[in-house]
Design a protein around this motif. Structure first.
Motif, mmCIF file in Angstrom:
data_model
loop_
_atom_site.group_PDB
_atom_site.id
_atom_site.type_symbol
_atom_site.label_atom_id
_atom_site.label_comp_id
_atom_site.label_asym_id
_atom_site.label_seq_id
_atom_site.Cartn_x
_atom_site.Cartn_y
_atom_site.Cartn_z
ATOM 1 N N UNK A 175 0.860 -1.079 0.057
ATOM 2 C CA UNK A 175 0.044 0.009 0.156
ATOM 3 C C UNK A 175 0.865 1.290 -0.199
ATOM 4 N N UNK A 176 2.164 1.001 0.537
ATOM 5 C CA UNK A 176 2.931 2.298 0.765
ATOM 6 C C UNK A 176 4.423 1.809 0.553
ATOM 7 N N UNK A 177 5.288 2.969 0.401
ATOM 8 C CA UNK A 177 6.610 2.571 0.288
ATOM 9 C C UNK A 177 7.170 3.451 1.193
ATOM 10 N N UNK A 201 10.256 17.018 -3.316
ATOM 11 C CA UNK A 201 11.910 17.066 -3.008
ATOM 12 C C UNK A 201 11.795 17.558 -1.608
ATOM 13 N N UNK A 202 10.867 18.450 -0.757
ATOM 14 C CA UNK A 202 10.836 18.853 0.289
ATOM 15 C C UNK A 202 10.671 17.651 1.347
ATOM 16 N N UNK A 203 9.760 16.611 0.916
ATOM 17 C CA UNK A 203 9.778 15.497 1.665
ATOM 18 C C UNK A 203 10.738 14.631 1.964
ATOM 19 N N UNK A 204 11.578 14.559 0.829
ATOM 20 C CA UNK A 204 12.729 13.744 0.727
ATOM 21 C C UNK A 204 13.741 14.412 1.573
ATOM 22 N N UNK A 205 13.837 15.652 1.634
ATOM 23 C CA UNK A 205 14.696 16.554 2.270
ATOM 24 C C UNK A 205 14.486 16.190 3.595
ATOM 25 N N UNK A 206 13.211 16.454 4.117
ATOM 26 C CA UNK A 206 12.853 16.086 5.775
ATOM 27 C C UNK A 206 13.111 14.724 6.096
ATOM 28 N N UNK A 207 13.348 13.731 5.313
ATOM 29 C CA UNK A 207 13.358 12.411 5.786
ATOM 30 C C UNK A 207 14.925 12.073 5.696
ATOM 31 N N UNK A 208 15.735 13.179 5.306
ATOM 32 C CA UNK A 208 17.163 13.017 5.180
ATOM 33 C C UNK A 208 17.345 11.869 4.147
ATOM 34 N N UNK A 209 16.667 11.332 3.165
ATOM 35 C CA UNK A 209 17.213 10.510 1.997
ATOM 36 C C UNK A 209 17.713 11.255 0.910
ATOM 37 N N UNK A 253 7.639 8.726 10.119
ATOM 38 C CA UNK A 253 6.850 9.744 11.060
ATOM 39 C C UNK A 253 5.585 10.280 10.356
ATOM 40 N N UNK A 254 5.927 10.504 8.708
ATOM 41 C CA UNK A 254 4.700 11.097 8.258
ATOM 42 C C UNK A 254 4.460 10.417 6.968
#
Length: 297
Positions: A175-177, A201-209, A253-254
């Motif tokens: 259902x998700x990744x 991109x902002x989400x990837x940055x917050x995830x430190x990926x 977390x999100x």
């Protein structure tokens, strides 16, 4: 202000060339030059810098552009209103949006609504030029760009950003990744001017990926085609694709949300009631399609 001369003025402002503007207007270059001179005389303003037979807008000319755009837009709407009154019905409404919004949201909406709404046509525009379409032929815009002052609007909800894979992909049963897993795959996504790309991109940055192998393409249909062909995982806010599977994107977390959308049109538009009804119907459509990638806000 003479409407025809205002159109001539805008043609020159748009093209930057008397020759090109005359060709587009189907008049001779000397005739266009005379009309532009008379336009200046009518307004009591000098709008151009003239040197070696070349016309260039001066500061007054540049400042006049939005005024003339408003005049032309008002005239177009008045013409449409008269035609609608003569017919006794609204023939069609034009919706301006980005190619992505048209292919992923408006086209499925038009197909689903059938004859319940007025006939809709679409006008493809760039993200940050969408409101300019209201100064030309568009009756309403569908956009994530904040509503400008002086416009009426309907909030439409969010177009959820998902990771799309084909049905045979090893991830298709999920259902998700997690984003840390996602970035290890080849990703196909729109360029950095895209709102959805900025949110991703902002989400990837917050995830430190850290993004790895990325293929950029502005056409959503092509992005999903790459996913269906197994060539990449497509990152897109598409509503649905029956030959591909959309996974929610998360971190520990999100969950990644989506692109907030609204429909907006000029206050006092002659078809305001019809436009509002279309906006409400689109809002309902997006809410109904929660399971397919869009949720109401």
């Amino acid at each position: 202000m003479d409407y025809t001369r205002a159109k001539y003025f805008l043609a020159l402002a748009r093209t930057g060339s008397v020759t090109t503007a005359a060709e587009q207007l189907s008049i001779t270059q000397p005739a266009l030059s005379r009309q532009l001179r008379r336009f200046e005389e009518e307004l009591g303003l000098e709008l151009f810098e003239r040197a070696a037979g070349v016309l260039r807008l001066n500061e007054a000319g540049k400042a006049l552009i939005p005024v003339c755009q408003q005049l032309v837009a008002d005239n177009n709407r008045a013409t449409q209103a008269v035609a609608a009154l003569q017919r006794g019905e609204m023939r069609a409404l034009q919706v301006a949006a980005t190619p992505t919004t048209i292919s992923t949201i408006l086209a499925p909406f038009i197909a689903d609504a059938r004859g319940v709404i007025p006939l809709l046509t679409t006008l493809a525009v760039e993200h940050y030029e969408v409101y300019q379409a209201l100064d030309t032929t568009a009756d309403v815009v569908v956009t994530p760009i904040p509503v400008k002052e002086g416009l009426d609007s309907v909030p439409l909800g969010e177009a959820t950003i998902r990771a799309w894979v084909n049905k045979e992909h090893p991830l298709a049963g999920q259902d998700s990744i997690d984003v840390e897993d996602l970035v290890t795959h080849r990703l196909a996504m729109s360029g950095r001017r895209s709102v959805s790309r900025g949110l991703f991109d902002a989400f990837v940055g917050r995830s430190h990926a850290v993004l790895g192998d990325v293929v950029e393409c502005e056409d959503t249909v092509t992005l999903i085609a790459l996913a269906r062909a197994g060539r990449a995982i497509a990152i897109s806010s598409a509503l649905q694709d029956h030959d591909a599977v959309g996974l929610r994107i998360c971190n520990k977390e999100e969950m990644l949300g989506g692109v907030p959308l609204h429909a907006a049109w000029r206050s006092g538009h002659f078809a305001a009631a019809e436009i509002h009804a279309v906006g409400t119907r689109l809002q309902e459509f997006l809410g109904i399609n929660t399971a397919d990638g869009v949720r109401a806000s």
